[in-house]
Design a protein around this motif. Structure first.
Motif, PDB file in Angstrom:
ATOM      1  N   UNK A  56       0.813  -1.214   0.000  1.00 47.05           N
ATOM      2  CA  UNK A  56       0.000   0.000   0.000  1.00 47.05           C
ATOM      3  C   UNK A  56       0.847   1.266   0.000  1.00 47.05           C
ATOM      4  N   UNK A  57       1.980   1.238   0.685  1.00 48.06           N
ATOM      5  CA  UNK A  57       2.878   2.398   0.665  1.00 48.06           C
ATOM      6  C   UNK A  57       3.385   2.655  -0.749  1.00 48.06           C
ATOM      7  N   UNK A  58       3.788   1.602  -1.443  1.00 49.43           N
ATOM      8  CA  UNK A  58       4.255   1.756  -2.829  1.00 49.43           C
ATOM      9  C   UNK A  58       3.144   2.281  -3.715  1.00 49.43           C
ATOM     10  N   UNK A  59       1.949   1.714  -3.551  1.00 47.07           N
ATOM     11  CA  UNK A  59       0.823   2.164  -4.360  1.00 47.07           C
ATOM     12  C   UNK A  59       0.430   3.601  -4.075  1.00 47.07           C
ATOM     13  N   UNK A  63       0.259   6.643  -6.806  1.00 47.54           N
ATOM     14  CA  UNK A  63      -1.035   7.297  -7.022  1.00 47.54           C
ATOM     15  C   UNK A  63      -0.993   8.768  -6.614  1.00 47.54           C
ATOM     16  N   UNK A  64      -0.369   9.059  -5.464  1.00 47.80           N
ATOM     17  CA  UNK A  64      -0.270  10.448  -5.018  1.00 47.80           C
ATOM     18  C   UNK A  64       0.508  11.312  -5.983  1.00 47.80           C
ATOM     19  N   UNK A 193      -9.088   8.056 -10.536  1.00 51.03           N
ATOM     20  CA  UNK A 193      -7.800   8.308  -9.887  1.00 51.03           C
ATOM     21  C   UNK A 193      -8.005   8.863  -8.477  1.00 51.03           C
ATOM     22  N   UNK A 194      -8.938   9.772  -8.303  1.00 59.86           N
ATOM     23  CA  UNK A 194      -9.207  10.333  -6.981  1.00 59.86           C
ATOM     24  C   UNK A 194      -9.703   9.267  -6.012  1.00 59.86           C
ATOM     25  N   UNK A 195     -10.693   8.486  -6.436  1.00 56.83           N
ATOM     26  CA  UNK A 195     -11.285   7.482  -5.557  1.00 56.83           C
ATOM     27  C   UNK A 195     -10.247   6.428  -5.177  1.00 56.83           C
ATOM     28  N   UNK A 200      -6.628   4.136  -1.236  1.00 59.88           N
ATOM     29  CA  UNK A 200      -5.339   3.507  -0.942  1.00 59.88           C
ATOM     30  C   UNK A 200      -4.662   4.177   0.251  1.00 59.88           C
ATOM     31  N   UNK A 201      -4.768   5.489   0.340  1.00 60.48           N
ATOM     32  CA  UNK A 201      -4.174   6.210   1.471  1.00 60.48           C
ATOM     33  C   UNK A 201      -4.839   5.814   2.792  1.00 60.48           C
TER      34      UNK A 201
END
Length: 345
Positions: A56-59, A63-64, A193-195, A200-201
């Motif tokens: 999740x950190x990588x994702x 994404x961010x 992308x927003x959702x 993910x965050x």
């Protein structure tokens, strides 16, 4: 600024094919299938919670970065209940439960139990989202689930299964279904992308208690396992969850869930090509059943008949009609625009 909705297909004309949505769904399925191969490597060196957090950190980083580059900002207020629910359930709890469950049961048992998920998605979508249960979808999912069970039987016999492992895989299937159904309404108030980014965050924040385990595991893990963990974050998470959301915004949750039944067939093929694991004949038969069921559930309707609600919302991905992206609650006209577009004609 307003947009003109795309006319719905009528009984005399076939539905408009949205090939971008079809390509997005296909991308998701292929990358999610590849995740099973990567998890097998990374899971040998990382504990379930550490692997979920590292992924999740990588994702989130990828994404961010793209969210900032595109300057999309925050989604509308109406999106946040779905973002929070899908973030906690699908991005957070699902990944931990699945990673843990796959360490407690053999691959075949995990495949059979987790594939209850798409059936639950269809049932919850019909109950909570008013999507209905078209006959083609029900028949296709029945065929695909039978195929997934056959693949599971072919893969069983290599390892042991525990009651805890089965319960964890069942939990993964339930929260996966709940996460998808929660995410669907949020896509009316924000872009894919927003959702995906904020979900993910939230999932990352929920997994922060595993930070110590991640640091300890990373110190001893081989480079190949760490690279597989990063791969899981960049491609099956950041990219595949975004393409999933893009396609989900253009079809029903039930039909998108049915599409994931192609994953077991692709896993058998990838294990053969990448891991040199020759599939058993029974696994090949099961994979063909999975693909046949997906084809039935995605088949084009012969008429433009409407569902129970009188709308064409149950149109499958291959016949999806782009939805209008009117002004969202945030006041941005393109709040519902898909990734890579500022608006839709």
């Amino acid at each position: 600024m307003t947009t003109t909705p795309t006319p719905a297909p009528d009984a005399g004309h076939p539905p408009v094919r949205d090939w971008r949505a079809l390509a997005a769904a296909g991308t998701t399925v292929v990358l999610w299938a590849s995740a099973f191969v990567a998890i097998r490597s990374a899971g040998e060196a990382y504990s379930p919670g550490a692997l979920a957090l590292g992924r999740l950190l990588s994702g989130s980083l990828v994404l961010g970065t793209f969210l900032l580059i595109r300057r999309e900002g925050l989604p509308g207020r109406g999106a946040w209940p779905g973002i929070v629910a899908s973030g906690l359930l699908w991005f957070g709890l699902y990944m931990v439960a699945l990673n843990w469950g796959e360490q407690e049961v053999d691959a075949g048992t995990a495949a059979m139990v987790v594939n209850i998920g798409p059936i639950l998605i269809a049932l919850l979508g019909a109950r909570l989202l008013g999507e209905g249960l078209p006959r083609r979808l029900v028949v296709g999912m029945a065929v695909s689930f039978a195929g997934a069970a056959v693949v599971g039987l072919a893969m069983s016999g290599h390892g042991s299964s525990s009651v805890l492992g089965v319960l964890l895989c069942l939990l993964a299937a339930v929260v996966y279904a709940a996460g998808v159904v929660s995410q669907k309404p949020a896509l009316r108030h924000g872009s894919a992308l927003q959702i995906t980014t904020f979900g993910c965050l939230i999932g990352t924040a929920a997994c922060l208690p595993f930070t110590g385990a991640l640091i300890a595991d990373a110190a001893d893990a081989p480079l190949s396992a760490t690279l597989n963990m990063v791969y899981l974050g960049v491609f099956p998470t950041a990219l595949a969850f975004t393409t999933w959301a893009y396609a989900l915004a253009r079809t029903t949750a039930g039909r998108m869930g049915a599409t994931t039944y192609a994953v077991p067939a692709l896993v058998v093929l990838m294990a053969w090509v990448l891991l040199d694991e020759v599939p058993a004949p029974l696994a090949v038969v099961g994979g063909m059943l999975c693909l046949a069921g997906v084809a039935v559930s995605r088949a084009r309707r012969r008429t433009g008949s409407t569902g129970r609600s009188g709308s064409t919302g149950a149109v499958p991905v291959v016949e999806a009609v782009a939805q209008p992206s009117g002004v969202g609650e945030s006041g941005t006209a393109d709040a519902g625009a898909p990734v890579g577009e500022r608006g839709r004609p």
